[in-house]
Enzyme design. Structure first.
Site, PDB file in Angstrom:
ATOM      1  N   MET A 113     -80.644  16.474 -54.935  1.00  0.00           N
ATOM      2  CA  MET A 113     -79.469  17.280 -55.270  1.00  0.00           C
ATOM      3  C   MET A 113     -79.183  18.288 -54.150  1.00  0.00           C
ATOM      4  O   MET A 113     -78.482  19.277 -54.373  1.00  0.00           O
ATOM      5  CB  MET A 113     -79.674  17.984 -56.608  1.00  0.00           C
ATOM      6  CG  MET A 113     -79.834  16.975 -57.750  1.00  0.00           C
ATOM      7  SD  MET A 113     -79.377  17.616 -59.348  1.00  0.00           S
ATOM      8  CE  MET A 113     -80.518  18.984 -59.495  1.00  0.00           C
ATOM      9  N   GLY A 136     -90.240  20.002 -49.370  1.00  0.00           N
ATOM     10  CA  GLY A 136     -90.619  19.030 -50.397  1.00  0.00           C
ATOM     11  C   GLY A 136     -89.777  17.761 -50.258  1.00  0.00           C
ATOM     12  O   GLY A 136     -90.298  16.645 -50.227  1.00  0.00           O
ATOM     13  N   HIS A 137     -88.459  17.946 -50.120  1.00  0.00           N
ATOM     14  CA  HIS A 137     -87.579  16.795 -49.898  1.00  0.00           C
ATOM     15  C   HIS A 137     -87.952  16.101 -48.584  1.00  0.00           C
ATOM     16  O   HIS A 137     -87.988  14.877 -48.496  1.00  0.00           O
ATOM     17  CB  HIS A 137     -86.117  17.247 -49.804  1.00  0.00           C
ATOM     18  CG  HIS A 137     -85.587  17.917 -51.040  1.00  0.00           C
ATOM     19  ND1 HIS A 137     -85.306  19.255 -51.096  1.00  0.00           N
ATOM     20  CD2 HIS A 137     -85.278  17.423 -52.266  1.00  0.00           C
ATOM     21  CE1 HIS A 137     -84.828  19.552 -52.288  1.00  0.00           C
ATOM     22  NE2 HIS A 137     -84.806  18.473 -53.032  1.00  0.00           N
TER      23      HIS A 137
HETATM   24  P1  AMP Z   1     -84.043  17.721 -56.515  1.00  0.00           P
HETATM   25  O1  AMP Z   1     -83.171  17.868 -55.314  1.00  0.00           O
HETATM   26  O2  AMP Z   1     -84.610  18.995 -57.010  1.00  0.00           O
HETATM   27  O3  AMP Z   1     -83.408  16.874 -57.595  1.00  0.00           O
HETATM   28  O4  AMP Z   1     -85.294  16.905 -56.026  1.00  0.00           O
HETATM   29  C1  AMP Z   1     -85.142  15.656 -55.365  1.00  0.00           C
HETATM   30  C2  AMP Z   1     -86.492  15.021 -55.249  1.00  0.00           C
HETATM   31  O5  AMP Z   1     -87.362  15.864 -54.493  1.00  0.00           O
HETATM   32  C3  AMP Z   1     -87.170  14.828 -56.619  1.00  0.00           C
HETATM   33  O6  AMP Z   1     -87.813  13.579 -56.619  1.00  0.00           O
HETATM   34  C4  AMP Z   1     -88.139  15.963 -56.662  1.00  0.00           C
HETATM   35  O7  AMP Z   1     -89.262  15.692 -57.469  1.00  0.00           O
HETATM   36  C5  AMP Z   1     -88.542  16.076 -55.210  1.00  0.00           C
HETATM   37  N1  AMP Z   1     -89.108  17.399 -54.943  1.00  0.00           N
HETATM   38  C6  AMP Z   1     -88.549  18.601 -55.236  1.00  0.00           C
HETATM   39  N2  AMP Z   1     -89.385  19.600 -54.907  1.00  0.00           N
HETATM   40  C7  AMP Z   1     -90.521  19.017 -54.419  1.00  0.00           C
HETATM   41  C8  AMP Z   1     -91.774  19.514 -53.948  1.00  0.00           C
HETATM   42  N3  AMP Z   1     -92.041  20.819 -53.891  1.00  0.00           N
HETATM   43  N4  AMP Z   1     -92.687  18.611 -53.545  1.00  0.00           N
HETATM   44  C9  AMP Z   1     -92.432  17.282 -53.606  1.00  0.00           C
HETATM   45  N5  AMP Z   1     -91.278  16.754 -54.044  1.00  0.00           N
HETATM   46  C10 AMP Z   1     -90.343  17.611 -54.461  1.00  0.00           C
END
Ligand code: AMP
Length: 282
Positions: free
Chosen positions: A30, A36-37
């Site tokens: 998103m 993390g991403h």
């Molecule tokens: P989001 O943009 O928050 O929807 O996250 C996109 C992807 O990145 C999802 O698969 C999340 O689980 C992963 N993600 C977000 N934060 C982290 C993190 N700190 N470590 C690993 N993966 C993450």
């Protein structure tokens, strides 16, 4: 890196890659990208010939309109990071492009989606299933990458894949943390300086829960003590902390019950009004 705005173009480039026998790695996000991403993207880059990263703040998975309205959006910086990671295609569609009509599909996600986040955020996982199933149908990736920070989400996506019959590999990736232990999250930018100081306590408390287990406490005892320890910290307010089977997401009464995939303790904690999630494997 090509920025793709339309479903049609995404279909063209992924069809061409697949016809040429190339593997396709998809990383759904998103945006408001952080390390993390980045770790997911790097893993996808290492595993596949072609990497597609989607950046789409999916309205159907937000059960709180304010959360959707204030969700951080940083497209330029996101594109710089993705370019830097060697991504081939950034898919950044509009809401109308993804949902020309209201998506009325209701997925039978079953028990994995009924507990924890599923219980606290009605409709959230159905919205996740809607967007991820659309992305899978559009890009037809070989592999798709998800972070274990959203541990329950991975179980839900596996269930959706089973229902829809997608032929692909789901690749779970470890949680990336700040040096002080706080799990990286796009929502961390909302933490006030005071809340940011307190937030790493969540990880510290989850880590100490391992000692309770080592000293013979049952899952229910560990869960109760851990939730209480979180609530004892001024500025932290646990919405829940549950120890569940890492596959079925159902609460476990004994450590043996979870079998070889083990248990996971999942926490959702309000810190200065910001909803943070984290988890720990036992
Ligand atoms: P989001 O943009 O928050 O929807 O996250 C996109 C992807 O990145 C999802 O698969 C999340 O689980 C992963 N993600 C977000 N934060 C982290 C993190 N700190 N470590 C690993 N993966 C993450």
């Amino acid at each position: 890196m090509e920025i793709i705005r339309t479903v049609k173009r995404l279909g063209e480039v992924t069809d061409t890659a697949r016809d040429a026998g190339k593997s396709i790695g998809l990383v759904p996000t998103m945006g408001a990208l952080h390390a993390g991403h980045r770790s997911l993207v790097e893993r996808a880059r290492a595993d596949n010939d072609i990497v597609v990263v989607s950046v789409f703040v999916n309205p159907t998975q937000f059960n709180n309109p304010d959360d959707l309205r204030t969700y951080p959006r940083t497209e330029e910086a996101d594109c710089r990071m993705l370019e830097d990671c060697g991504v081939d295609y950034a898919f950044i569609p509009s809401v109308d492009e993804i949902y020309p009509e209201t998506d009325t599909r209701v997925f039978d996600l079953g028990p994995v989606a009924e507990v924890m986040e599923g219980a606290m955020r009605p409709g959230h996982f159905n919205g996740v299933a809607q967007i991820v199933s659309k992305l899978f149908a559009m890009a037809r990736p070989t592999r798709a990458y998800f972070g274990e920070k959203d541990f329950q989400q991975i179980a839900v996506i596996r269930r959706m894949v089973e229902i829809e019959g997608f032929d692909l590999e789901i690749v779970p990736c470890p949680i990336v943390r700040e040096a002080d232990g706080l799990a990286l999250s796009s929502r961390n930018v909302r933490l006030s300086p005071e809340a940011r100081q307190i937030a790493p306590k969540i990880r510290e408390i989850l880590l100490s829960s391992l000692d309770l287990k080592a000293h013979g406490a049952s899952p229910l005892e560990v869960a109760a003590a851990t939730e209480a320890a979180i609530n004892d910290v001024e500025g932290l307010d646990a919405e829940y902390f549950q120890i569940v089977d890492a596959k079925t997401m159902q609460p476990v009464n004994s450590w043996a019950e979870a079998g070889e995939h083990g248990s996971v303790g999942c926490a959702t904690v309000y810190c200065g009004g910001v909803r943070l999630i984290d988890n720990i494997r036992y």
